[in-house]
Design an enzyme around this catalytic site. Structure first.
Site, short mmCIF file in Angstrom:
data_model
loop_
_atom_site.label_atom_id
_atom_site.label_comp_id
_atom_site.label_asym_id
_atom_site.label_seq_id
_atom_site.Cartn_x
_atom_site.Cartn_y
_atom_site.Cartn_z
N GLU A 32 1.72 -1.71 -5.11
CA GLU A 32 2.85 -2.63 -5.04
C GLU A 32 2.26 -4.03 -5.22
O GLU A 32 1.34 -4.39 -4.47
CB GLU A 32 3.50 -2.47 -3.67
CG GLU A 32 4.86 -3.08 -3.56
CD GLU A 32 5.46 -2.88 -2.18
OE1 GLU A 32 6.29 -3.70 -1.81
OE2 GLU A 32 5.09 -1.91 -1.47
N ARG A 258 -6.24 8.36 4.53
CA ARG A 258 -6.57 7.01 4.10
C ARG A 258 -7.91 6.59 4.67
O ARG A 258 -8.38 7.13 5.68
CB ARG A 258 -5.47 6.03 4.49
CG ARG A 258 -5.31 5.85 5.99
CD ARG A 258 -4.04 5.09 6.34
NE ARG A 258 -4.09 3.71 5.96
CZ ARG A 258 -3.26 3.15 5.06
NH1 ARG A 258 -2.33 3.85 4.47
NH2 ARG A 258 -3.35 1.88 4.78
N LYS A 268 -2.16 -5.24 3.64
CA LYS A 268 -1.95 -6.45 2.84
C LYS A 268 -1.20 -7.51 3.65
O LYS A 268 -1.48 -8.69 3.53
CB LYS A 268 -1.17 -6.11 1.57
CG LYS A 268 -2.06 -5.54 0.48
CD LYS A 268 -1.28 -5.26 -0.78
CE LYS A 268 -0.58 -3.93 -0.68
NZ LYS A 268 -0.01 -3.45 -1.94
#
Ligand code: ATP
Ligand code: MG
Length: 551
Positions: A32, A258, A268
């Site tokens: 994104e 992850r 982020k």
């Protein structure tokens, strides 16, 4: 070729069963574009690109830009720079927003099949009706709206007749499903916002769980690799593809754990806050776990790829020690960078039996582990600087470096690397008791490279010549996050994450190029600060320390 992992096992089975017509394996990395990529993304990038490559397939870079938030060209440029820097080439560069028409058609298709409805519950009500892990949800009163009415309302939503939040389109699945994601999830919402790609064409936007499978299917992705949080969303992923049914060979979602690193927050949003609050000097601050940050810090793409490869791919969440990442950086630099003499906490040495005004050239190896890297010249003269940790007035046990004569033993003799054996004869103090200089004598018979074999010494230290050394600024970094003093299980910001000091370096470092990496002998790996270094500002970043042999 990468090692094998459970994802490869799945792919190999699919290939064996001829699941995909062409047999081409297609993956994607779908960021994104709302921030810079971090080391966690590097893991996903490596996994997607190397997996496709292993089977002769390809990997797309796809911007997952279904959310019309502030998406910035700066982020897009940084993402591409980072992927390229890691050493990967995407097959196609694609935008999820290019598929908005297909997604809209898919939603209309669902409505026509009686599988989606426009719901006018408030967001709070929707949440309340959803139920909990232990209680089933409650059906929305709008659930059984006639198809025609749904079609009309959805079209009006698209035309901008309604305000944000006034209504949503929901999939009609199962309000009593044990999987909350299947309890009539929202698939479209109203957002009167300008999108960076589609401008004001749309005021309704698809939700991630609806959009992502369609994006994958349109691109012919065979294996859609994502992180474990999405495991519970997989039934919805499959539901969307099955119900819309445009695709014969739908992609399959595969989840992996992850990357979590100690002392590192990978989000982020959190990293953006550090930037916005001025805690760090931008997204590429060398302390940041962003790819831009570790690049500026001097990490190599090879080290990061090796790290991602070696930590492997797993199905269960765990924490990786950041020391492991540092190990791969050190290991990669070990045989590729040249050594330089840099003196920290300098102490002046006077070689009392060396003639004043005289100086001579010494040859030193650029990298003792790689003789092909050759030698360079240093000078030796009467006045030198040595490292603060290479002298002790009263030596500790097993200390083999310089110390002055003690009651029970003579001053110590050590090799000055590339030059002579020197013996410490005395320490001279300032009035305040601090060390002014130390006096040594050298033995002219012992010059390096001339085959002296008379006796051996245990310690070798490095030096710079006081006549030509240059002051440089060293920046050392601590972790941005450290355990709190009160509660070691809680991480807090480190107020002491950047320290600077002036050191004395051999003169060649004046000619370093910004970004160039070195080993500073016995101290660690450093790079000429990529953005700030110039001949008037000789500033170096610590990339990673060496493991010290004596503490
Ligand atoms: P963040 O939470 O840091 O904002 P994100 O997951 O929202 O990250 P995206 O841009 O959506 O960021 O992620 C792109 C891809 O990178 C996704 O496939 C995601 O699963 C993957 N990814 C993100 N963080 C990690 C991580 N720590 N380890 C492995 N893969 C990750
Ligand atoms: Mg995200």
């Amino acid at each position: 070729m990468s090692e094998t992992n459970f994802i490869h096992t799945i792919i190999e089975k699919d290939l064996e069963n001829h699941k995909y017509e062409t047999g081409e394996i297609i993956t994607r990395f779908p960021p994104e574009p709302n921030g810079y990529l971090h080391i966690g993304h590097a893991k996903s990038i490596c996994l997607n690109f190397t997996t496709a490559a292993k089977y002769g397939g390809s990997c797309n870079l796809r911007y997952d830009d279904t959310n019309p938030v502030k998406e910035d060209m700066e982020y897009i440029n940084s993402i591409e720079e980072d992927v390229r820097w890691l050493g990967f080439k995407w097959n196609e560069r694609l935008w999820a927003s290019d598929y908005f028409d297909t997604m809209y058609e898919g939603a209309v298709e669902l409505i026509k099949k009686g599988k989606a409805y426009v719901c006018q519950l408030t967001p709070e009500e929707i949440k309340e009706y959803r139920g909990t892990l232990t209680e089933p949800g409650k059906e929305s009163p709008y659930r059984n709206r006639p198809i025609e009415e749904n079609l009309k309302l959805f079209e009006e939503m698209k035309e901008g007749k309604y305000q944000d939040g006034e209504m949503v389109l929901r999939a009609k699945i199962d309000m009593s499903s044990p999987n909350i994601n299947m309890r009539d999830p929202i698939i479209y919402r109203i957002a009167h916002a300008t999108h960076h790609n589609t401008g004001d064409k749309w005021c309704i936007y698809p939700m991630y769980d609806f959009a992502h499978p369609i994006e994958d299917a349109i691109e012919g992705i065979t294996h859609s690799i994502c992180t474990l949080e999405f495991e519970d969303h997989r039934p919805l992923y499959d539901w969307v593809l099955r119900e819309i049914g445009f695709w014969e060979k739908p992609p399959q979602q595969i989840e992996f754990a992850r990357l979590n690193l100690t002392n590192t927050v990978m989000s982020k949003r959190f990293l953006k806050k550090l930037v916005d609050d001025g805690i760090v000097d931008g997204w590429d601050d060398p302390r940041m776990p962003t790819i831009a940050g570790i690049r500026r810090r001097g990490y190599t793409p090879e080290a990061i790829r090796k790290f991602c490869e070696e930590i492997g791919v797993s199905k269960s969440n765990s924490m990786v020690d950041i020391a492991q990442l540092e190990h791969f950086v050190r290991d990669d630099l070990k045989e590729r960078v040249e050594s330089r003499n840099v003196i920290f906490n300098p102490i002046k040495v006077i070689v009392t039996n060396y003639p004043e005004g005289q100086s001579e050239v010494c040859q030193v190896e650029n990298n003792p582990q790689v003789p092909e890297m050759g030698t360079r010249e240093l000078t030796f003269s009467r006045e030198l600087w040595i490292d603060g940790e290479d002298f002790m007035e009263v030596p500790a046990k097993k200390y083999f470096r310089l110390f002055p004569p003690q009651e029970d033993k003579a001053g110590n003799e050590v090799r000055f690397k590339g030059a002579y054996f020197l013996t410490c004869q005395a320490v001279v103090k300032n009035e305040d008791g601090t060390i002014k200089e130390i006096h040594c004598t050298y033995d002219p018979e012992t010059k390096s490279g001339l085959g002296f074999e008379g006796r051996k010494v245990k310690g070798t230290i490095h030096f710079v010549d006081a006549n030509n050394c240059v002051p440089i600024k060293i920046r050392k970094f601590g972790y941005l996050m450290v355990p709190s003093a009160e509660d070691p299980d809680k991480m807090v910001g480190n107020t002491d994450s950047l320290t600077e000091e002036i050191c004395y370096a051999e003169p060649s470092l004046k000619e370093a190029k910004a970004g160039e990496r070195f080993q500073f002998f016995r101290h660690g790996y450093f790079n000429a600060e990529p953005k700030l270094f110039n001949e008037d500002n000789l500033v170096f970043n610590e990339i990673v320390g060496l493991k010290s042999s004596w503490k």
